[in-house]
Design a protein around this motif. Structure first.
Motif, PDB file in Angstrom:
ATOM      1  N   ARG A 349     -20.428 -83.571 -25.673  1.00 16.29           N
ATOM      2  CA  ARG A 349     -21.083 -84.462 -26.640  1.00 16.29           C
ATOM      3  C   ARG A 349     -22.587 -84.526 -26.388  1.00 16.29           C
ATOM      4  O   ARG A 349     -23.392 -84.459 -27.322  1.00 16.29           O
ATOM      5  N   ASP A 350     -22.978 -84.620 -25.113  1.00 18.43           N
ATOM      6  CA  ASP A 350     -24.398 -84.710 -24.782  1.00 18.43           C
ATOM      7  C   ASP A 350     -25.163 -83.465 -25.226  1.00 18.43           C
ATOM      8  O   ASP A 350     -26.334 -83.549 -25.625  1.00 18.43           O
ATOM      9  N   LEU A 351     -24.495 -82.301 -25.167  1.00 12.91           N
ATOM     10  CA  LEU A 351     -25.146 -81.042 -25.537  1.00 12.91           C
ATOM     11  C   LEU A 351     -24.944 -80.683 -27.006  1.00 12.91           C
ATOM     12  O   LEU A 351     -25.272 -79.577 -27.434  1.00 12.91           O
ATOM     13  N   GLY A 352     -24.398 -81.623 -27.779  1.00 10.67           N
ATOM     14  CA  GLY A 352     -24.238 -81.411 -29.210  1.00 10.67           C
ATOM     15  C   GLY A 352     -23.118 -80.474 -29.593  1.00 10.67           C
ATOM     16  O   GLY A 352     -23.093 -79.926 -30.703  1.00 10.67           O
ATOM     17  N   HIS A 353     -22.163 -80.286 -28.685  1.00  9.78           N
ATOM     18  CA  HIS A 353     -21.059 -79.348 -28.930  1.00  9.78           C
ATOM     19  C   HIS A 353     -19.848 -80.025 -29.555  1.00  9.78           C
ATOM     20  O   HIS A 353     -18.992 -79.345 -30.125  1.00  9.78           O
ATOM     21  N   ASP A 354     -19.768 -81.354 -29.468  1.00 11.53           N
ATOM     22  CA  ASP A 354     -18.606 -82.068 -29.999  1.00 11.53           C
ATOM     23  C   ASP A 354     -19.045 -83.451 -30.465  1.00 11.53           C
ATOM     24  O   ASP A 354     -19.103 -84.391 -29.679  1.00 11.53           O
TER      25      ASP A 354
END
Length: 386
Positions: A349-354
């Motif tokens: 989530r932090d890396l924008g993946h989910d």
């Protein structure tokens, strides 16, 4: 189509493919009974499978009874220990993680206190609790430090038996369902104690120059590789440096890595120190975020080998940068996963993946996605009213 962050790109190692590059490092729990895994271990490791890690390592597992670090450490020296391990591997696989086992022998550090009792040699208080001492083993009759027991110097017959026990433990690990095996060659335990000139004072074929001191590590790797199927990967954990001017060096590690790769070891897991005192004690290293990453990078470049970085890697962007810069291929998370067993899921989530909890277990992901929609609605309504 947006490319996934490096941390969440699959990695294929021989015949297995991990769902991401997040590895849960082996972390001793000191909670086994006569070497048998308990419910604690299933719950402890199971939460990391539910938490999205790609590979999950069971803690250091002794190939001989006297190879345990403490009375609370698990083993695979007898068939009755397989069942407890199998519960863990089955749960991990059902939840998308690759189960991995670290096979080891404590060597000169065998029969220590559990850390919450002092993390040193057993004393009268430990004996009163029922933890009886045993004679540890090592390359030479050199204690870990002042006040520690003097180990039995292994004979060549002892070493032959040890190699057989590593092979037998690998057979049991396969029966338990593990897909990755790692040989523990770090932190002052048996194999590291043979590698380091600080602890190995032998003059036979298992001592002396670098070639002799590496022989046990290479013999163990060769025996385990013979047992471990061709389609399953083998790792080796190393203390890349002793942190002592007369000790094991990074140049030595590169030489070892090249030889291990030739035998069929697939990944070098690059830790450091521990030749004297507690497992990760150092005689001069400055512990700071990512302080061991350079070891993985050097081995990756000079030995042309897949590596795993470990040691104070705590933040998703930090892990992503290590991979993006080509310093390592896998990221091992240890104590930070104890703080947040969902580290991998939260990193996505932090890396924008989910953004929508799609990678979370469906039993919790649908709840959290609903909560987010509700939260987003109220945030939108508040903005409209204002």
């Amino acid at each position: 189509m947006t490319t996934a962050p490096h941390l969440f790109q699959p990695l294929t190692l021989r015949g297995i493919t991990t769902r991401n590059r997040v590895v849960i490092s082996p972390m001793c729990q000191y909670s086994a009974h006569d070497g048998h895994m308990e419910d604690w271990h299933l719950a402890h490791l199971g939460r990391f499978a539910m938490g999205g890690a790609g590979i999950i390592f069971t803690e250091a597992t002794a190939v001989q009874k006297r190879g345990r670090i403490t009375h609370g450490c698990p083993g695979l020296w007898t068939d009755s220990q397989i069942t407890g391990h199998a519960r863990i591997t089955q749960f991990a696989l059902r939840n998308g993680a690759i189960p991995a086992i670290q096979l080891g022998h404590a060597g000169p550090k065998g029969g220590m206190q559990r850390p919450w009792f002092g993390n040193g040699p057993l004393d009268e208080a430990d004996i009163a609790r029922g933890d009886m001492p045993w004679t540890p083993a090592g390359p030479s009759a050199v204690p870990v430090a002042k006040g520690w027991p003097v180990p039995h110097a292994l004979t060549e017959a002892d070493i032959d038996a040890l190699l057989d026990d590593y092979a037998a433990a690998a057979v049991r690990a396969l029966a338990a369902g593990y897909k990755i095996a790692e040989i523990h060659g770090a932190h002052g335990y048996l194999i590291h104690s043979f590698l380091s000139p600080l602890s190995n004072q032998r003059t036979d074929a298992y001592g002396g120059d670098l070639s002799g001191r590496m022989r046990l590590a290479l013999d163990v790797a060769e025996r385990v590789r013979t047992i471990w199927p061709d389609d399953l990967p083998l790792f080796f954990r190393t203390s890349a440096v002793d942190g002592h001017p007369d000790g094991w060096t990074l140049d030595d590690t590169v030489v070892l890595a090249r030889e291990l790769r030739r035998i069929g070891v697939d990944v070098m897991d690059c830790s450091s120190s521990g030749i004297a005192g507690s497992a990760t004690s150092s005689t001069g290293q400055k512990r700071q975020p990512g302080f061991q990453v350079g070891y993985a990078e050097r081995v990756r470049q000079d030995a042309e080998m897949t590596t795993m970085a470990v040691g104070l890697i705590t933040h998703p962007q930090q892990a992503e940068n290590i991979l993006t810069q080509g310093s390592a291929d896998l990221i091992a998370i240890g104590r930070e996963a104890l703080v947040d067993p969902n580290w991998a899921l939260n990193a996505a989530r932090d890396l924008g993946h989910d953004a929508t909890f799609e990678t979370w277990p469906e039993q919790s992901g649908w709840w959290l996605a609903g909560r987010q929609r509700t939260s987003d609605f109220y945030v939108h309504e508040d903005s409209v009213k204002s």
